[in-house]
Enzyme design. Structure first.
Site, PDB file in Angstrom:
ATOM      1  N   LYS A   3       0.824  -1.204   0.000  1.00 54.03           N
ATOM      2  CA  LYS A   3       0.000   0.000   0.000  1.00 54.03           C
ATOM      3  C   LYS A   3       0.862   1.258   0.000  1.00 54.03           C
ATOM      4  O   LYS A   3       1.599   1.527   0.937  1.00 54.03           O
ATOM      5  CB  LYS A   3      -0.910   0.008   1.225  1.00 54.03           C
ATOM      6  CG  LYS A   3      -1.817   1.241   1.294  1.00 54.03           C
ATOM      7  CD  LYS A   3      -2.685   1.237   2.522  1.00 54.03           C
ATOM      8  CE  LYS A   3      -3.526   2.502   2.595  1.00 54.03           C
ATOM      9  NZ  LYS A   3      -4.403   2.523   3.793  1.00 54.03           N
TER      10      LYS A   3
ATOM     11  N   SER B  24     -10.239   1.290   6.485  1.00 50.23           N
ATOM     12  CA  SER B  24      -9.547   1.443   5.205  1.00 50.23           C
ATOM     13  C   SER B  24      -9.080   0.152   4.569  1.00 50.23           C
ATOM     14  O   SER B  24      -8.637   0.163   3.419  1.00 50.23           O
ATOM     15  CB  SER B  24      -8.340   2.380   5.365  1.00 50.23           C
ATOM     16  OG  SER B  24      -8.780   3.681   5.641  1.00 50.23           O
TER      17      SER B  24
ATOM     18  N   SER C 201      -8.938   3.661   2.363  1.00 49.52           N
ATOM     19  CA  SER C 201      -7.894   4.230   1.518  1.00 49.52           C
ATOM     20  C   SER C 201      -7.005   3.169   0.850  1.00 49.52           C
ATOM     21  O   SER C 201      -6.152   3.494   0.044  1.00 49.52           O
ATOM     22  CB  SER C 201      -7.003   5.161   2.357  1.00 49.52           C
ATOM     23  OG  SER C 201      -6.388   4.430   3.406  1.00 49.52           O
TER      24      SER C 201
END
Length: 373
Positions: A59, A138, A114
């Site tokens: 990520k 997220s 996210s």
């Protein structure tokens, strides 16, 4: 199969699909090829690597630092997955190398955020695993909206740079065995022994949220399937789960100074901690829809928080997982959230494996299969 071949296959899938998907902010072709060759050399020398040659997405551009245990176990990072950029306060979609990240099920819908690129890459079969972080949902929200598994581990169990303590590491995976392999490496724990039946409590909205009918109905149907199969045991009666809305406490902690009332025993956080401790004293699992809404468009969700059912467990620190619950009338998936007592990730992974064995997990039309671990 050699690591170099598996990684080459992942890079080829990314090259074909990511122009439209936007799941990766960067792709590390040369570095991935070199690392794969190193993995093959280590295996040939007799070293045992539990995840030898598994291609992963990490990520964000700085995610490689948190992926150290996976790399040590033989994983090969192939790129940085997309995360939201400036001006995206809802954290609902990422910015890939060629533009915004889209949902593999419907390009006009967000993958969630996210950990947007991680969820999209895994759902589309580009990589079998991708890392995430979860400070309010997220990992779990994009997992739900992309139809994959998303595990948030117990807060505080591993180092975090988040000063508030709200964020915890997590993983996105398309099958339960892959998520379990991630957890085995991260935790150093052996395979879990729990297989059910698990005592579970289902809550539509935790006492304060108001999920829309379809995500709620699909989550409830997933729970009923688990109950009919003997995986979970639901109480015939009992008081409904009633937590305090965590929004004020969560938002205060993200501000420059935490409001004292959010931390004290009479604030929302303290009240919820007591109620959850009592609940997990009598049940293995708390089950809810993952999100109150299905995946929305790229303009944002309007005035509803997609985090309504997830961020309470960032405040409380409990581990939680989103499991695919079904596909709505709009053609997009929704999730079932399962929450367990602190440190009981093994229970969540056992539940996910049982759910997958019952119905399998759907994949977006036209996507390729992952190279499963």
């Amino acid at each position: 199969m050699r690591a170099v071949d598996v990684v080459r296959g992942a890079l080829e899938r990314i090259a074909r699909a990511d122009r439209a998907l936007g799941a990766f902010a960067e792709v590390w072709e040369d570095a991935a090829a070199e690392r794969a060759a190193e993995v093959d050399a280590r295996v040939a020398a007799g070293e045992r690597l539990p995840l030898a040659g598994v291609p992963i997405g990490v990520k964000g551009r700085h995610g490689l630092r948190a992926a150290g245990p996976l790399v040590a176990a033989g994983c090969v990072p192939v790129g940085a997955t997309a995360v939201p950029g400036p001006g995206t306060p809802w954290q609902t979609w990422g910015l890939g190398a060629r533009g915004r990240t889209v949902n593999p099920w419907r390009a006009d819908r967000t993958p969630g955020g996210s950990s947007a690129g991680s969820a999209a890459a895994v759902a589309a079969g580009l990589v079998p695993l991708a890392t995430g972080t979860d400070g309010a949902g997220s990992v779990r929200i994009p997992a739900a909206w992309c139809g994959v598994l998303g595990l948030k581990v117990t807060n505080g169990r591993f180092p975090s740079s988040d000063r508030t303590g709200l964020a915890a590491p997590g993983v996105l995976a398309r099958c339960a065995a892959d998520a379990a392999a991630y957890w085995a490496v991260l935790s150093g724990a052996g395979p879990g022994r729990r297989t059910g039946p698990f005592t579970a409590v289902f809550s539509p909205g935790l006492g304060f949220a108001d999920p829309r009918p379809e995500p709620l109905a699909l989550a409830r149907a997933a729970v009923d399937r688990l109950a009919d199969a003997g995986v979970v045991r639901l109480p015939r009666s009992g008081a409904p789960v009633r937590l305090e809305d965590p929004a004020p406490a969560w938002l205060a902690l993200r501000g420059p100074d935490a409001a004292p009332a959010t931390r004290g025993p009479e604030g929302p956080r303290g009240v919820n901690d007591l109620r959850l401790a009592a609940l997990f004293g009598r049940a293995d699992l708390l089950l809810t829809p993952t999100t109150p809404d299905p995946a929305h468009g790229h303009d944002g969700p309007g005035d509803r928080y997609s985090t309504a059912l997830t961020w309470a467990f960032n405040l409380s620190g409990h581990p939680a997982i989103s499991i695919p619950a079904g596909v709505g009338a709009d053609g997009c998936p929704v999730g079932l959230q399962a929450v367990a007592a602190h440190g009981r990730e093994d229970v969540l992974l056992a539940l996910a494996a049982a759910a997958e064995a019952l119905t399998g997990f759907p994949a977006p039309p036209g996507t390729s299969d992952c190279t499963y671990i």
